[in-house]
Design a protein around this motif. Structure first.
Motif, PDB file in Angstrom:
ATOM      1  N   ASN A  49       0.800  -1.224   0.000  1.00  0.00           N
ATOM      2  CA  ASN A  49       0.000   0.000   0.000  1.00  0.00           C
ATOM      3  C   ASN A  49       0.832   1.273   0.000  1.00  0.00           C
ATOM      4  O   ASN A  49       0.291   2.370  -0.122  1.00  0.00           O
ATOM      5  N   GLN A  50       2.168   1.168   0.115  1.00  0.00           N
ATOM      6  CA  GLN A  50       3.008   2.362   0.111  1.00  0.00           C
ATOM      7  C   GLN A  50       3.950   2.383  -1.095  1.00  0.00           C
ATOM      8  O   GLN A  50       5.046   2.925  -1.026  1.00  0.00           O
ATOM      9  N   VAL A  51       3.507   1.804  -2.202  1.00  0.00           N
ATOM     10  CA  VAL A  51       4.351   1.777  -3.390  1.00  0.00           C
ATOM     11  C   VAL A  51       3.635   2.430  -4.563  1.00  0.00           C
ATOM     12  O   VAL A  51       2.409   2.407  -4.652  1.00  0.00           O
ATOM     13  N   ALA A  52       4.434   3.034  -5.438  1.00  0.00           N
ATOM     14  CA  ALA A  52       3.946   3.518  -6.723  1.00  0.00           C
ATOM     15  C   ALA A  52       4.497   2.576  -7.786  1.00  0.00           C
ATOM     16  O   ALA A  52       5.689   2.267  -7.795  1.00  0.00           O
ATOM     17  N   VAL A  53       3.635   2.130  -8.682  1.00  0.00           N
ATOM     18  CA  VAL A  53       3.998   1.073  -9.623  1.00  0.00           C
ATOM     19  C   VAL A  53       4.361   1.663 -10.969  1.00  0.00           C
ATOM     20  O   VAL A  53       3.664   2.527 -11.509  1.00  0.00           O
ATOM     21  N   LYS A  54       5.472   1.177 -11.533  1.00  0.00           N
ATOM     22  CA  LYS A  54       5.898   1.623 -12.850  1.00  0.00           C
ATOM     23  C   LYS A  54       5.039   0.975 -13.924  1.00  0.00           C
ATOM     24  O   LYS A  54       4.800  -0.218 -13.904  1.00  0.00           O
ATOM     25  N   GLU A  55       4.568   1.764 -14.865  1.00  0.00           N
ATOM     26  CA  GLU A  55       3.765   1.294 -15.998  1.00  0.00           C
ATOM     27  C   GLU A  55       2.521   0.524 -15.550  1.00  0.00           C
ATOM     28  O   GLU A  55       2.029  -0.363 -16.238  1.00  0.00           O
ATOM     29  N   ASN A  56       2.030   0.852 -14.363  1.00  0.00           N
ATOM     30  CA  ASN A  56       0.779   0.287 -13.837  1.00  0.00           C
ATOM     31  C   ASN A  56       0.802  -1.229 -13.687  1.00  0.00           C
ATOM     32  O   ASN A  56      -0.250  -1.865 -13.628  1.00  0.00           O
ATOM     33  N   GLN A  57       1.989  -1.842 -13.638  1.00  0.00           N
ATOM     34  CA  GLN A  57       2.066  -3.282 -13.416  1.00  0.00           C
ATOM     35  C   GLN A  57       3.296  -3.612 -12.572  1.00  0.00           C
ATOM     36  O   GLN A  57       4.379  -3.084 -12.818  1.00  0.00           O
ATOM     37  N   VAL A  58       3.115  -4.484 -11.605  1.00  0.00           N
ATOM     38  CA  VAL A  58       4.228  -4.985 -10.816  1.00  0.00           C
ATOM     39  C   VAL A  58       4.270  -6.503 -10.963  1.00  0.00           C
ATOM     40  O   VAL A  58       3.239  -7.173 -10.883  1.00  0.00           O
ATOM     41  N   VAL A  59       5.451  -7.025 -11.229  1.00  0.00           N
ATOM     42  CA  VAL A  59       5.655  -8.465 -11.363  1.00  0.00           C
ATOM     43  C   VAL A  59       6.167  -8.997 -10.030  1.00  0.00           C
ATOM     44  O   VAL A  59       7.146  -8.481  -9.485  1.00  0.00           O
ATOM     45  N   VAL A  60       5.496 -10.014  -9.517  1.00  0.00           N
ATOM     46  CA  VAL A  60       5.916 -10.656  -8.277  1.00  0.00           C
ATOM     47  C   VAL A  60       6.417 -12.059  -8.630  1.00  0.00           C
ATOM     48  O   VAL A  60       5.632 -12.918  -9.031  1.00  0.00           O
ATOM     49  N   LYS A  61       7.714 -12.252  -8.503  1.00  0.00           N
ATOM     50  CA  LYS A  61       8.342 -13.525  -8.865  1.00  0.00           C
ATOM     51  C   LYS A  61       8.599 -14.324  -7.596  1.00  0.00           C
ATOM     52  O   LYS A  61       9.345 -13.891  -6.719  1.00  0.00           O
ATOM     53  N   LEU A  62       8.004 -15.510  -7.501  1.00  0.00           N
ATOM     54  CA  LEU A  62       8.070 -16.311  -6.277  1.00  0.00           C
ATOM     55  C   LEU A  62       8.871 -17.590  -6.475  1.00  0.00           C
ATOM     56  O   LEU A  62       8.802 -18.224  -7.530  1.00  0.00           O
ATOM     57  N   ASP A  63       9.603 -17.947  -5.455  1.00  0.00           N
ATOM     58  CA  ASP A  63      10.262 -19.257  -5.361  1.00  0.00           C
ATOM     59  C   ASP A  63      10.097 -19.706  -3.912  1.00  0.00           C
ATOM     60  O   ASP A  63      10.946 -19.448  -3.063  1.00  0.00           O
ATOM     61  N   CYS A  64       8.979 -20.362  -3.637  1.00  0.00           N
ATOM     62  CA  CYS A  64       8.599 -20.684  -2.265  1.00  0.00           C
ATOM     63  C   CYS A  64       8.538 -22.193  -2.057  1.00  0.00           C
ATOM     64  O   CYS A  64       7.890 -22.908  -2.836  1.00  0.00           O
ATOM     65  N   THR A  65       9.189 -22.662  -1.009  1.00  0.00           N
ATOM     66  CA  THR A  65       9.191 -24.077  -0.656  1.00  0.00           C
ATOM     67  C   THR A  65       8.751 -24.234   0.796  1.00  0.00           C
ATOM     68  O   THR A  65       9.353 -23.635   1.696  1.00  0.00           O
ATOM     69  N   ALA A  66       7.692 -25.010   1.000  1.00  0.00           N
ATOM     70  CA  ALA A  66       7.182 -25.299   2.343  1.00  0.00           C
ATOM     71  C   ALA A  66       7.001 -24.016   3.156  1.00  0.00           C
ATOM     72  O   ALA A  66       7.435 -23.917   4.301  1.00  0.00           O
ATOM     73  N   SER A  67       6.350 -23.019   2.560  1.00  0.00           N
ATOM     74  CA  SER A  67       6.214 -21.712   3.197  1.00  0.00           C
ATOM     75  C   SER A  67       4.792 -21.189   3.082  1.00  0.00           C
ATOM     76  O   SER A  67       3.963 -21.725   2.337  1.00  0.00           O
ATOM     77  N   ASN A  68       4.538 -20.109   3.827  1.00  0.00           N
ATOM     78  CA  ASN A  68       3.246 -19.430   3.772  1.00  0.00           C
ATOM     79  C   ASN A  68       3.484 -17.955   3.487  1.00  0.00           C
ATOM     80  O   ASN A  68       4.237 -17.294   4.201  1.00  0.00           O
ATOM     81  N   LEU A  69       2.852 -17.437   2.437  1.00  0.00           N
ATOM     82  CA  LEU A  69       3.049 -16.055   2.020  1.00  0.00           C
ATOM     83  C   LEU A  69       1.709 -15.351   1.904  1.00  0.00           C
ATOM     84  O   LEU A  69       0.780 -15.855   1.261  1.00  0.00           O
ATOM     85  N   ASP A  70       1.616 -14.171   2.522  1.00  0.00           N
ATOM     86  CA  ASP A  70       0.418 -13.333   2.455  1.00  0.00           C
ATOM     87  C   ASP A  70       0.791 -12.018   1.765  1.00  0.00           C
ATOM     88  O   ASP A  70       1.747 -11.351   2.168  1.00  0.00           O
ATOM     89  N   LEU A  71       0.027 -11.660   0.733  1.00  0.00           N
ATOM     90  CA  LEU A  71       0.219 -10.390   0.045  1.00  0.00           C
ATOM     91  C   LEU A  71      -0.977  -9.492   0.322  1.00  0.00           C
ATOM     92  O   LEU A  71      -2.128  -9.914   0.175  1.00  0.00           O
ATOM     93  N   TYR A  72      -0.715  -8.239   0.707  1.00  0.00           N
ATOM     94  CA  TYR A  72      -1.769  -7.266   0.968  1.00  0.00           C
ATOM     95  C   TYR A  72      -1.646  -6.165  -0.077  1.00  0.00           C
ATOM     96  O   TYR A  72      -0.656  -5.427  -0.107  1.00  0.00           O
ATOM     97  N   ILE A  73      -2.652  -6.054  -0.934  1.00  0.00           N
ATOM     98  CA  ILE A  73      -2.586  -5.136  -2.065  1.00  0.00           C
ATOM     99  C   ILE A  73      -3.739  -4.135  -2.005  1.00  0.00           C
ATOM    100  O   ILE A  73      -4.790  -4.421  -1.408  1.00  0.00           O
ATOM    101  N   PRO A  74      -3.569  -2.950  -2.626  1.00  0.00           N
ATOM    102  CA  PRO A  74      -4.644  -1.947  -2.616  1.00  0.00           C
ATOM    103  C   PRO A  74      -5.848  -2.385  -3.451  1.00  0.00           C
ATOM    104  O   PRO A  74      -5.731  -3.221  -4.354  1.00  0.00           O
ATOM    105  N   GLN A  75      -6.977  -1.789  -3.168  1.00  0.00           N
ATOM    106  CA  GLN A  75      -8.168  -2.011  -3.979  1.00  0.00           C
ATOM    107  C   GLN A  75      -7.913  -1.511  -5.401  1.00  0.00           C
ATOM    108  O   GLN A  75      -7.195  -0.539  -5.615  1.00  0.00           O
ATOM    109  N   GLY A  76      -8.473  -2.191  -6.373  1.00  0.00           N
ATOM    110  CA  GLY A  76      -8.317  -1.787  -7.762  1.00  0.00           C
ATOM    111  C   GLY A  76      -7.171  -2.483  -8.479  1.00  0.00           C
ATOM    112  O   GLY A  76      -6.982  -2.266  -9.672  1.00  0.00           O
ATOM    113  N   TRP A  77      -6.410  -3.314  -7.764  1.00  0.00           N
ATOM    114  CA  TRP A  77      -5.335  -4.063  -8.403  1.00  0.00           C
ATOM    115  C   TRP A  77      -5.873  -5.389  -8.920  1.00  0.00           C
ATOM    116  O   TRP A  77      -6.494  -6.154  -8.192  1.00  0.00           O
ATOM    117  N   GLN A  78      -5.635  -5.657 -10.180  1.00  0.00           N
ATOM    118  CA  GLN A  78      -6.044  -6.929 -10.780  1.00  0.00           C
ATOM    119  C   GLN A  78      -4.922  -7.956 -10.616  1.00  0.00           C
ATOM    120  O   GLN A  78      -3.759  -7.679 -10.891  1.00  0.00           O
TER     121      GLN A  78
END
Length: 243
Positions: free
Chosen positions: A170-199
């Motif tokens: 919620n405290q970021v400005a996104v370049k070109e209206n898109q942010v790429v989230v690249k994950l490499d997760c093994t036996a983990s739990n990840l929570d992402l909290y994003i602003p309203q209006g993000w697809q």
């Protein structure tokens, strides 16, 4: 970085001595020089992973050694059988040992080897600036919360092993209206909290993984896109919309 150079520099010098010694018959080795060098390098990688408490690295190092010497043990298995077994062992042991290794039984080991995990410690202190286009986060046997701050965010890279992490966008400005989230997760739990209006666009590759996305309050108003790529191995990803 200096320790890494010394470690691998000395390893290569010792490998050269072993190679010359095998050819001059200083010692008897029943296999070819290629197998000798491969064995030595794998053993060094195994030692490095033992120091870093990397369960995945330990398991696959042992799998490579088993692959090289299975005939000596009187066993004949195909490569895909060995490495698929290693992958299943990695996932299973990560799920079982991950929570245990976070307790005080391993705290002394984690303190002892903390210098070898300086990258993770650096990130936990907040390796972000207001001009970052790419933010890298990692966790190994940890639980953490990350509040991202960036004026021109383009990509977030997350590497996790047996960890729990929450990330707030919620405290970021996104370049070109898109942010790429690249994950490499093994036996983990990840929570992402994003602003309203993000697809959310999910292009993740999952092996025994789970993705849950909370419905947006108003799905008709779309301002930015968050693209999920990478892989989940025996991990859980949950995405929540902030009010």
């Amino acid at each position: 970085m200096k320790k890494e150079r010394w470690f691998w520099g000395l390893a290569c010098l010792l490998a050269a001595v072993l190679l010359i010694g095998s050819q001059l018959q200083w010692f008897n080795y029943p296999f070819g020089p290629g197998t000798l060098i491969a064995t030595f390098l794998i053993v060094m990688i195994l030692i490095k992973n033992l120091i870093n408490l990397s369960l995945t690295g330990i398991i696959f190092s042992l799998a490579f050694l088993f692959f090289l010497y299975q005939k000596l043990l009187g066993i004949a298995l195909s490569g895909w059988t060995i490495f698929l077994t290693a992958l299943l062992l990695d996932i299973g042991l990560s799920l079982i040992l991950g929570p245990v290794m976070q307790h005080h039984h391993f705290s002394s080991l984690q303190t002892l080897f903390a210098s070898n995990r300086s990258k993770t410690k650096h990130i936990k202190k907040g390796w972000t600036t207001n001009n970052d286009e790419i933010i890298q986060l990692s966790g190994r046997l940890t639980s953490s919360t990350k509040y991202l701050q960036a004026r021109n965010l383009k990509e977030v890279e997350v590497v996790m092993l047996a960890s729990d992490m929450s990330i707030y966008f919620n405290q970021v400005a996104v370049k070109e209206n898109q942010v790429v989230v690249k994950l490499d997760c093994t036996a983990s739990n990840l929570d992402l909290y994003i602003p309203q209006g993000w697809q959310v666009i999910d292009r993740l590759k999952s092996l025994m993984g789970n993705v849950e996305i909370e419905p947006a309050a108003d799905a008709t108003i779309l301002t930015k896109t968050i693209l999920l790529i990478g892989q989940l191995k025996a991990s859980n990803l949950e995405i929540y919309y902030l009010d």
